[in-house]
Design an enzyme around this catalytic site. Structure first.
Site, PDB file in Angstrom:
ATOM      1  N   GLU A 294       0.815  -1.225   0.000  1.00 10.45           N
ATOM      2  CA  GLU A 294       0.000   0.000   0.000  1.00 10.45           C
ATOM      3  C   GLU A 294       0.848   1.275   0.000  1.00 10.45           C
ATOM      4  O   GLU A 294       0.525   2.229   0.705  1.00 10.45           O
ATOM      5  CB  GLU A 294      -0.927   0.018   1.228  1.00 10.45           C
TER       6      GLU A 294
HETATM    7  C1  TNX Z   1      -4.287  -4.079   4.746  1.00  8.24           C
HETATM    8  S1  TNX Z   1      -2.690  -6.399   4.357  1.00  8.24           S
HETATM    9  C2  TNX Z   1      -3.020  -3.831   5.215  1.00  8.24           C
HETATM   10  C3  TNX Z   1      -2.830  -3.463   6.631  1.00  8.24           C
HETATM   11  C4  TNX Z   1      -4.136  -3.394   7.355  1.00  8.24           C
HETATM   12  C5  TNX Z   1      -5.014  -4.550   6.942  1.00  8.24           C
HETATM   13  C6  TNX Z   1      -6.283  -4.652   7.694  1.00  8.24           C
HETATM   14  C7  TNX Z   1      -1.619  -5.363   4.161  1.00  8.24           C
HETATM   15  C8  TNX Z   1      -0.396  -5.837   3.562  1.00  8.24           C
HETATM   16  N1  TNX Z   1      -1.887  -4.100   4.509  1.00  8.24           N
HETATM   17  O1  TNX Z   1      -2.147  -2.234   6.708  1.00  8.24           O
HETATM   18  O2  TNX Z   1      -3.879  -3.458   8.718  1.00  8.24           O
HETATM   19  O3  TNX Z   1      -5.302  -4.380   5.577  1.00  8.24           O
HETATM   20  O4  TNX Z   1      -6.974  -5.813   7.388  1.00  8.24           O
END
Ligand code: TNX
Length: 525
Positions: free
Chosen positions: A337
């Site tokens: 992300e």
């Molecule tokens: C996505 S999964 C994220 C996390 C959040 C999560 C909550 C991922 C690699 N990144 O930053 O905590 O969703 O479900």
């Protein structure tokens, strides 16, 4: 008439026939192989069941420290329940009723993590090539004993193990779970009690998400304010309490996990999810201005400054210190992300940082976005998507990368079970226990076959979780589903069998004081 009936009842034997038939636990007699994860090969022999007694000893090979330490661990969990002394002795000293632990480098058919367990009338013998294999066999033995063995010594039970032979080995080398210490810090004691549960299901890696936008939870000497400020009061989601692991605490956790054959995989998330570091050290920002700390649960707004040399000094310091306190082979650098980083910057960053992980002797894990930069084949992308196609991942696999499977809509333990679940998130959908169990890691994503899968992982993000009870409620009963997908052969996949064996875990959790969700999909005893 009434009086007669009462007399008849009184004359009945103390143990009703039904109870004798039902055996020691609730419900029908446990069968060899009624454990989670289900073993690869089970050959029952009803004539050779073994009953643990006051004179049973735990016998380990002379001169094998590993066998001895597994023996001590087994005695440690069985003594309080049985009230038996279960002395751990060297093999060769006398005969009689025993649980024997034998290391044999050449034991066939079990690989490096598997074991063979033979139950005969005078004892149980567990054989393995490694301590990890003996430990796995010991976990099987625990589950083959009645549930009461772990708690209730006031009820007199026969501590009987069904007869026969198990030959068992894992489908995937890596079976993992993840805790998120960044959104809410979890105390070392809580992490240890989770480790104790994980070990019983043959999970052998614990990934710790140590840093994020909200908090920084691992001591780094060369950048001390990361924890004194970034792990200080108010750095949890919604401004909850302080918390971070000192190096001593981290080292102690690594050792505790290792004594249960669990390897810690530490994660420093970057180049995004870095607000805790950037709000603490202004020089980590391109404009030299520290942003305010944040404890909301937005994602994708922070990015390290890709063009600045200080960034790489910081990253190298962190990787060097973290690698030095991590004996395991893996170091996770996040990479998810990074919406505030351009694609070009992301590539530039990863191309500089991935070699740093190698420089300090570790193999890099990254969330699956890392596959976009065509990383070297040693890098392990961790799939967290919700679809069954991902071209970047398939391309990486075609180039030789191995992957970890943790699809968010199947293995994320922080997703709600259904609309009524009081904790958790729901961005990847609701996940009931049948959804968690109902997929195949070896064919889930197109172009990512069995041989390219290093293993599976069940992440648990802590935006909504604070206490160990919260963790347990979300992990159980789904964690054992993921554990079974990671260990048991594909051909053994069977919801009816799994759900029946899962039901048997309920009383065990209850007795150990482990919180769990009483899924309506399971017929709990
Ligand atoms: C996505 S999964 C994220 C996390 C959040 C999560 C909550 C991922 C690699 N990144 O930053 O905590 O969703 O479900």
């Amino acid at each position: 008439m009434l009086g007669l009936l009462a007399t008849a009842v009184l004359l009945l034997p103390a143990v009703p026939a039904a109870a004798t038939q039902a055996g020691p636990g609730h419900g029908p007699e446990r069968e060899l192989g009624d454990v989670i994860p289900v073993p690869a090969e089970v050959k029952p022999n009803p004539r050779t069941s073994f009953t643990l007694g006051p004179h049973t000893s735990i016998r380990t090979q002379v001169g094998s420290a590993e066998a001895r330490s597994v023996g001590r661990h087994l005695a440690g969990v069985l003594r309080p329940a049985t009230g038996y002394s279960l002395p751990v002795v060297s093999s060769g000293r006398g005969g009689g009723s025993a649980v024997s632990l034998v290391l044999n480098k050449h034991e066939p058919k079990i690989g490096d993590q598997g074991y063979r367990l033979d139950v005969g009338r005078s004892g149980v013998t567990i054989r393995a090539r490694t301590g990890a294999g003996l430990f796995a066999g010991a976990q099987t033995l625990r589950q083959l004993l009645p549930a009461q063995i772990e708690a209730d010594r006031t009820i007199r039970r026969a501590w009987t193990v069904p007869g026969g032979t198990i030959v068992d080995r894992p489908r995937f080398a890596y079976r993992g779970a993840m805790l998120d210490l960044a959104r809410h810090f979890h105390e070392p004691a809580e992490i240890k009690s989770y480790i104790d549960e994980l070990a019983q299901y043959k999970i052998n890696h614990l990934h710790l998400h140590l840093t994020d936008d909200q908090g920084w939870r691992i001591q780094i000497d060369s950048w001390p304010k990361l924890t004194t400020v970034g792990g200080g009061p108010g750095t949890g989601v919604d401004g909850e309490g302080p918390g971070f692991l000192t190096k001593a605490e981290y080292t102690d956790l690594v050792a505790y996990a290792a004594s249960r054959y669990i390897t810690i995989v530490p994660e420093i998330d970057m180049p995004g999810h870095t607000n805790a570091a950037q709000s603490t050290y202004a020089e980590l920002n391109c404009d030299g201005v520290a942003p305010p700390p944040r404890t909301d649960i937005e994602v994708g707004y922070s990015s390290l400054c890709i063009g600045s040399e200080i960034t790489y000094r910081f990253v190298e310091d962190v990787i060097r210190e973290l690698a030095a306190m991590t004996p395991g082979p893996y170091l996770h650098i996040g990479g998810d992300e990074a919406h505030a980083t351009t694609d070009e910057d992301y590539r530039t960053f990863m191309n500089r940082v991935l070699p740093l992980v190698e420089k300090y002797g570790k193999r890099a894990f990254g969330w699956n976005e890392v596959a976009r930069v065509d990383p070297p084949a040693s890098v392990v992308p961790q799939y967290w998507g919700t679809t069954t196609e991902n071209a970047d991942l398939a391309d990486a696999v075609a180039r030789g990368n191995k992957v970890i499977m943790s699809p968010a809509n199947r293995s994320y333990l922080d997703m709600k079970y259904d609309a009524n679940t009081p904790l958790g998130l729901q961005w990847a959908g609701f996940i009931e226990v049948r959804d968690a169990y109902g997929w195949d890691p070896g064919s889930h994503v197109a172009g990512v076959g069995e041989k390219s899968v290093l293993g599976v992982e069940a992440p648990l993000w802590s935006e909504t979780l604070r206490t160990i009870d919260d963790i347990e409620f979300m992990a159980f009963p789904r964690l054992p589903a993921i554990a079974e997908l990671g260990w048991s052969p594909r051909a053994s996949h069977d919801w009816e069998s799994f759900s029946r064996r899962l039901a048997e875990q309920g009383p065990r959790w209850q007795q150990r004081g482990v919180d769990f969700y009483r899924s309506p999909q399971i017929v709990w005893p």
